[in-house]
Scaffold this motif. Sequence first.
Motif, PDB file in Angstrom:
ATOM      1  N   LEU A  20       0.514  -0.045  -3.758  1.00  0.00           N
ATOM      2  CA  LEU A  20       1.414  -0.617  -2.756  1.00  0.00           C
ATOM      3  C   LEU A  20       0.990  -0.176  -1.358  1.00  0.00           C
ATOM      4  N   SER A  21       0.534   1.067  -1.226  1.00  0.00           N
ATOM      5  CA  SER A  21       0.050   1.540   0.074  1.00  0.00           C
ATOM      6  C   SER A  21      -1.106   0.683   0.564  1.00  0.00           C
ATOM      7  N   GLN A  22      -1.996   0.284  -0.342  1.00  0.00           N
ATOM      8  CA  GLN A  22      -3.104  -0.598   0.047  1.00  0.00           C
ATOM      9  C   GLN A  22      -2.574  -1.909   0.611  1.00  0.00           C
ATOM     10  N   LEU A  23      -1.581  -2.498  -0.058  1.00  0.00           N
ATOM     11  CA  LEU A  23      -1.019  -3.771   0.382  1.00  0.00           C
ATOM     12  C   LEU A  23      -0.397  -3.644   1.771  1.00  0.00           C
ATOM     13  N   LEU A  24       0.352  -2.565   1.995  1.00  0.00           N
ATOM     14  CA  LEU A  24       1.024  -2.388   3.284  1.00  0.00           C
ATOM     15  C   LEU A  24       0.011  -2.194   4.409  1.00  0.00           C
ATOM     16  N   ARG A  25      -1.069  -1.497   4.122  1.00  0.00           N
ATOM     17  CA  ARG A  25      -2.093  -1.301   5.153  1.00  0.00           C
ATOM     18  C   ARG A  25      -2.836  -2.597   5.467  1.00  0.00           C
ATOM     19  N   ASP A  26      -2.955  -3.496   4.481  1.00  0.00           N
ATOM     20  CA  ASP A  26      -3.680  -4.745   4.700  1.00  0.00           C
ATOM     21  C   ASP A  26      -2.778  -5.842   5.266  1.00  0.00           C
ATOM     22  N   ALA A  27      -1.454  -5.673   5.146  1.00  0.00           N
ATOM     23  CA  ALA A  27      -0.519  -6.717   5.585  1.00  0.00           C
ATOM     24  C   ALA A  27      -0.524  -6.827   7.113  1.00  0.00           C
ATOM     25  N   PRO A  28      -0.357  -8.050   7.635  1.00  0.00           N
ATOM     26  CA  PRO A  28      -0.346  -8.254   9.107  1.00  0.00           C
ATOM     27  C   PRO A  28       1.005  -7.870   9.718  1.00  0.00           C
ATOM     28  N   LEU A  29       1.315  -6.576   9.683  1.00  0.00           N
ATOM     29  CA  LEU A  29       2.582  -6.062  10.194  1.00  0.00           C
ATOM     30  C   LEU A  29       2.376  -5.442  11.571  1.00  0.00           C
ATOM     31  N   PRO A  30       3.404  -5.529  12.408  1.00  0.00           N
ATOM     32  CA  PRO A  30       3.342  -4.763  13.657  1.00  0.00           C
ATOM     33  C   PRO A  30       3.236  -3.275  13.328  1.00  0.00           C
TER      34      PRO A  30
ATOM     35  N   ALA B 142      -2.014 -20.039   5.123  1.00  0.00           N
ATOM     36  CA  ALA B 142      -1.366 -18.788   4.751  1.00  0.00           C
ATOM     37  C   ALA B 142      -2.256 -17.617   5.146  1.00  0.00           C
ATOM     38  N   LEU B 143      -1.742 -16.408   4.907  1.00  0.00           N
ATOM     39  CA  LEU B 143      -2.513 -15.195   5.140  1.00  0.00           C
ATOM     40  C   LEU B 143      -2.651 -14.426   3.828  1.00  0.00           C
ATOM     41  N   ALA B 144      -3.794 -13.777   3.653  1.00  0.00           N
ATOM     42  CA  ALA B 144      -4.045 -13.028   2.418  1.00  0.00           C
ATOM     43  C   ALA B 144      -3.760 -11.556   2.631  1.00  0.00           C
ATOM     44  N   VAL B 145      -3.098 -10.949   1.659  1.00  0.00           N
ATOM     45  CA  VAL B 145      -2.895  -9.500   1.614  1.00  0.00           C
ATOM     46  C   VAL B 145      -3.489  -9.032   0.283  1.00  0.00           C
ATOM     47  N   VAL B 146      -4.534  -8.190   0.347  1.00  0.00           N
ATOM     48  CA  VAL B 146      -5.287  -7.880  -0.872  1.00  0.00           C
ATOM     49  C   VAL B 146      -5.266  -6.384  -1.166  1.00  0.00           C
ATOM     50  N   ALA B 147      -5.382  -6.100  -2.444  1.00  0.00           N
ATOM     51  CA  ALA B 147      -5.495  -4.719  -2.917  1.00  0.00           C
ATOM     52  C   ALA B 147      -6.191  -4.735  -4.272  1.00  0.00           C
ATOM     53  N   SER B 148      -6.700  -3.565  -4.682  1.00  0.00           N
ATOM     54  CA  SER B 148      -7.391  -3.461  -5.969  1.00  0.00           C
ATOM     55  C   SER B 148      -6.936  -2.211  -6.693  1.00  0.00           C
ATOM     56  N   GLY B 149      -6.663  -2.362  -7.973  1.00  0.00           N
ATOM     57  CA  GLY B 149      -6.364  -1.193  -8.786  1.00  0.00           C
ATOM     58  C   GLY B 149      -7.630  -0.420  -9.071  1.00  0.00           C
ATOM     59  N   THR B 150      -7.515   0.904  -9.042  1.00  0.00           N
ATOM     60  CA  THR B 150      -8.674   1.751  -9.340  1.00  0.00           C
ATOM     61  C   THR B 150      -8.244   2.862 -10.281  1.00  0.00           C
ATOM     62  N   ARG B 151      -9.177   3.280 -11.105  1.00  0.00           N
ATOM     63  CA  ARG B 151      -8.874   4.343 -12.059  1.00  0.00           C
ATOM     64  C   ARG B 151      -8.560   5.652 -11.332  1.00  0.00           C
ATOM     65  N   ALA B 152      -9.174   5.843 -10.166  1.00  0.00           N
ATOM     66  CA  ALA B 152      -8.954   7.091  -9.430  1.00  0.00           C
ATOM     67  C   ALA B 152      -7.520   7.202  -8.918  1.00  0.00           C
ATOM     68  N   GLU B 153      -6.852   6.064  -8.617  1.00  0.00           N
ATOM     69  CA  GLU B 153      -5.491   6.085  -8.075  1.00  0.00           C
ATOM     70  C   GLU B 153      -4.435   5.786  -9.125  1.00  0.00           C
ATOM     71  N   ARG B 154      -4.847   5.754 -10.388  1.00  0.00           N
ATOM     72  CA  ARG B 154      -3.906   5.360 -11.436  1.00  0.00           C
ATOM     73  C   ARG B 154      -2.726   6.324 -11.563  1.00  0.00           C
ATOM     74  N   ASP B 155      -2.952   7.578 -11.239  1.00  0.00           N
ATOM     75  CA  ASP B 155      -1.883   8.579 -11.353  1.00  0.00           C
ATOM     76  C   ASP B 155      -1.235   8.887 -10.000  1.00  0.00           C
ATOM     77  N   LEU B 156      -1.534   8.072  -8.984  1.00  0.00           N
ATOM     78  CA  LEU B 156      -0.959   8.267  -7.655  1.00  0.00           C
ATOM     79  C   LEU B 156       0.177   7.264  -7.453  1.00  0.00           C
ATOM     80  N   PRO B 157       1.435   7.689  -7.514  1.00  0.00           N
ATOM     81  CA  PRO B 157       2.553   6.747  -7.385  1.00  0.00           C
ATOM     82  C   PRO B 157       2.462   5.933  -6.103  1.00  0.00           C
ATOM     83  N   LEU B 158       2.642   4.606  -6.244  1.00  0.00           N
ATOM     84  CA  LEU B 158       2.653   3.653  -5.141  1.00  0.00           C
ATOM     85  C   LEU B 158       1.336   3.629  -4.363  1.00  0.00           C
ATOM     86  N   GLY B 159       0.241   4.076  -4.993  1.00  0.00           N
ATOM     87  CA  GLY B 159      -1.068   4.036  -4.332  1.00  0.00           C
ATOM     88  C   GLY B 159      -1.501   2.607  -4.045  1.00  0.00           C
TER      89      GLY B 159
END
Length: 924
Positions: free
Chosen positions: A74-84, A55-72
Amino acid sequence: MMEMVERNEALAVLEEHLAGAVIGQGRVAIVAGTVGIGKTELLRALAERVVDLGALAVVASGTRAERDLPLGLLSQLLRDAPLPDEERERALTLCHEGARGALADLSGDDVGQIDAQIMDALCTVLLELSERYPLAIVVDDVHLADRASLIFLAYLARRARFAQLLTVFSYSEFDRSAETSLHADLLRSPDGIRIRLTPLSQDGVRAMAAGYVGTEDAERFATEWYSLSGGNPLLVKGLLDDHATATAVEGGSPAEMAVGDGYGSAVVACLQRGEPRMLEVGRGLAVLSDPDHVGRLMDIDNSTVSRVIRQLTTAGVLRSGRYRHSAAREAVLAGLDEPTLAELHRRAAKLAYERGAAARVVAEHVLGAGGIGEPWALVVLEDAARQALREGAVEQSIAYLELARQECRDETRRNAIMTTLLRAEWRINPALSWNLLSQLSTGMSRGELRGHDAVVLAKALLWHGSFGDVEEVFERLAASDELDEPETVAELAISRPWVRSTYPSFRERLPRLSVRPTAAVSTVPATRRLNAVTVLAEVLEHGTVPDVVGSVEQILRGTRLDEMSLDTVECSLLALTYAGHAEQAAPWCDMFVEEAHRRRAPSRQARLAAVRSEIAFRLGDLPGAAEHARMALEIMPPSSWGVAVGGPLSSLILAATAMGRDDEVRERLDQPVPRAMFQTRYGLAYLSARGRYSLVTGHAQLALRDFTRCGELMGEWALDAPGLVPWRLDVAEARLALGKTDQAAALIEEQLGRSAEHPRVRGVALRLLAATSLPRHRPMLLRQSADLLQNSGDRYQLSRSLAALTNAFEALGESRRAGMINGRARSLARECQAPLGGRANGRAPAAGPVGVGAAGGPASLLSDAERRVAALAAVGHSNREIAEKLFVTLSTVEQHLTRTYRKLQVTSRADLPSILEVGRPVEA
């Protein structure tokens, strides 16, 4: 992996679920636990294994700095995903559009909601990707994710049941925000699992440590590391970092567990990773150390405080509501700015005072606040200072008193506080008191100093030789109306015999008492002080007193080195010594030296070392006398001794002269001494020691001048005690060197008539008398001398008498008897590291000293200070232990060892035992 200790079972469960996801059985897993428990390491290990499991791993981490940033997140996941690139850009555009919608809805009831179509489209992106490549979506610290991302992840988890998708989330049980619908929805699904990580066991800590520091150190410290960490891997790692630092500094594994910045930083990290209230509660506990009152201090409701304390206890940060080590508390407080910390201490002081806490507890907070301006605070500081002095916490007592002096507005009371401060500073270094003496003298001239405090001032001025100021204090005290006050009368009653025996030129200047001394004191400690100084004064005036041993030991049995008892101990020990009972004084002195060391009272240790030096010299232990005197002068430099410097200097000069160490004697005699010293008892000893050196170096006339002056002063002061200075024998020996045998014999006979109860003095007198007698009479006198010296315990003087007896038998042709005695004389001389037969009349020593520092030995390359440090290092003491034993800084120890290694051409302390010649125990 070292971090995976006791985590392999959890990793195996996750790998099993990943294998199911690869074949289309979508799974959800939540990894829970306290902060630092190893969640991140577990997820990282899984991510590293994903490719091997297909399989392939798609990783992200929650941070206190981005807690009030909507979909922050999810943006990490999309940037790490192996997408064209095109798909990634389209997905990120949708994500940004959803975030803008969520931000526009901030005034609504469902803050952070995103458009359902956008959510579905984003979810489809990841699900379609999983059809091409089985995915493991790994989100660490999901409790710190923004709400919109949490909603998306829950939606994705519900749609992933039949996808090639494993979603793994970790969250901290520290944070209440983690108790969301996210994992509740997931756990409701039959495909969801929850893995809870628990602290390491003691064996787990040992295994983790072995991977960092090796098996041997892990075995030694595992129990302590487990106790301080509670099995939390983050805290264990901090302790291992501290261990590595200590190992690098000491050049090897430390003797004791090291706890420092690494552990403290790990504790702070635990507090910072939890909910916001956690850090506040942690800071409150660091200030107050009382979990029951932290809520009031920090203005937090008790239920929140209780919950946070439970969480921190589970994490291993706390035990019974308190930090497991002071390093944790110090690290937490270091994160506060000074005004904030001072305000917390101010509030804590009031809380502690209101609930009736101990004076020192309240005083610590008053000190931390830098003063709070409350009337009760002054009383608390004074009470706490007295308690600290009794317990030996001298530096802390000084801190309380300094603040009390600043806070006090009443001049009379401030002078009383300064008097107590004077006593406290005296325990560390009398030289610290100069500024106080000036202020107290000013207070005395203004009539602001109470009677008993004036006596304390007078004694301090006497020590520093400020005799003119002392006379003024006595005159003002005599003219005051406080001579009837009980405390003043008691201090004067105790001071009179003390002044008489130590500063005899002032014996008639103290104000007269209207009552007997024994009626003036009313407490047990004061009675002991009076009895001790009275016995010393009587010994010095009369040579001895009836049952002096019993009287002194009765005083010492109930005495400990608390606030006022050093005079009691010092006078008692000197009374025994000057009465001819040095052997009985030695073990008592050793006991009090050890107590002074435990109480961290350098000046007391120095003064007792000086007494121990006098005792050692009278027992013929020349190396011991010199060593104790040197230690006294190193712990407290000569400038701090005032007129009392004559005590340790005299013992060192006498011992070094007897051992033939002329260079050291000349160096010590070149040191300036206060002129006022010659108006004190210490001046008598110095005159005798200086005269002894003049005599053995061939300057008999100079020696005679010093000896004669010493005798004149002793007669003038009525302190003609043979156990103090047998000046008649000194003068007689000088007259013998000048060829005036008849004058010498008359003085010796006079001394014998005054020394009936002093076997040591009589033994020396008989040896000198033999030198004035006919050869056939000498053996009898010298045998009597040897018997007396044997009984006195003075090995050095005994060796001299035996050497003289050897010569007497040789002169009479009795070589066989001479040979028998010569062997014992030589053996004793070697023990004393002195020339056989001693030194007299300018003759060179017959044999050099042997043992530690012997000529030709490796240790002779070292200075005395270097040899003491090296000897302690050789028997296994750490640098910090050596510093504490010798009252020097850690840096000084390290410098001494560096020079020692260079001089001895070795590389480590492990090489010291084989080359360091240790002829006697190193005194600490």
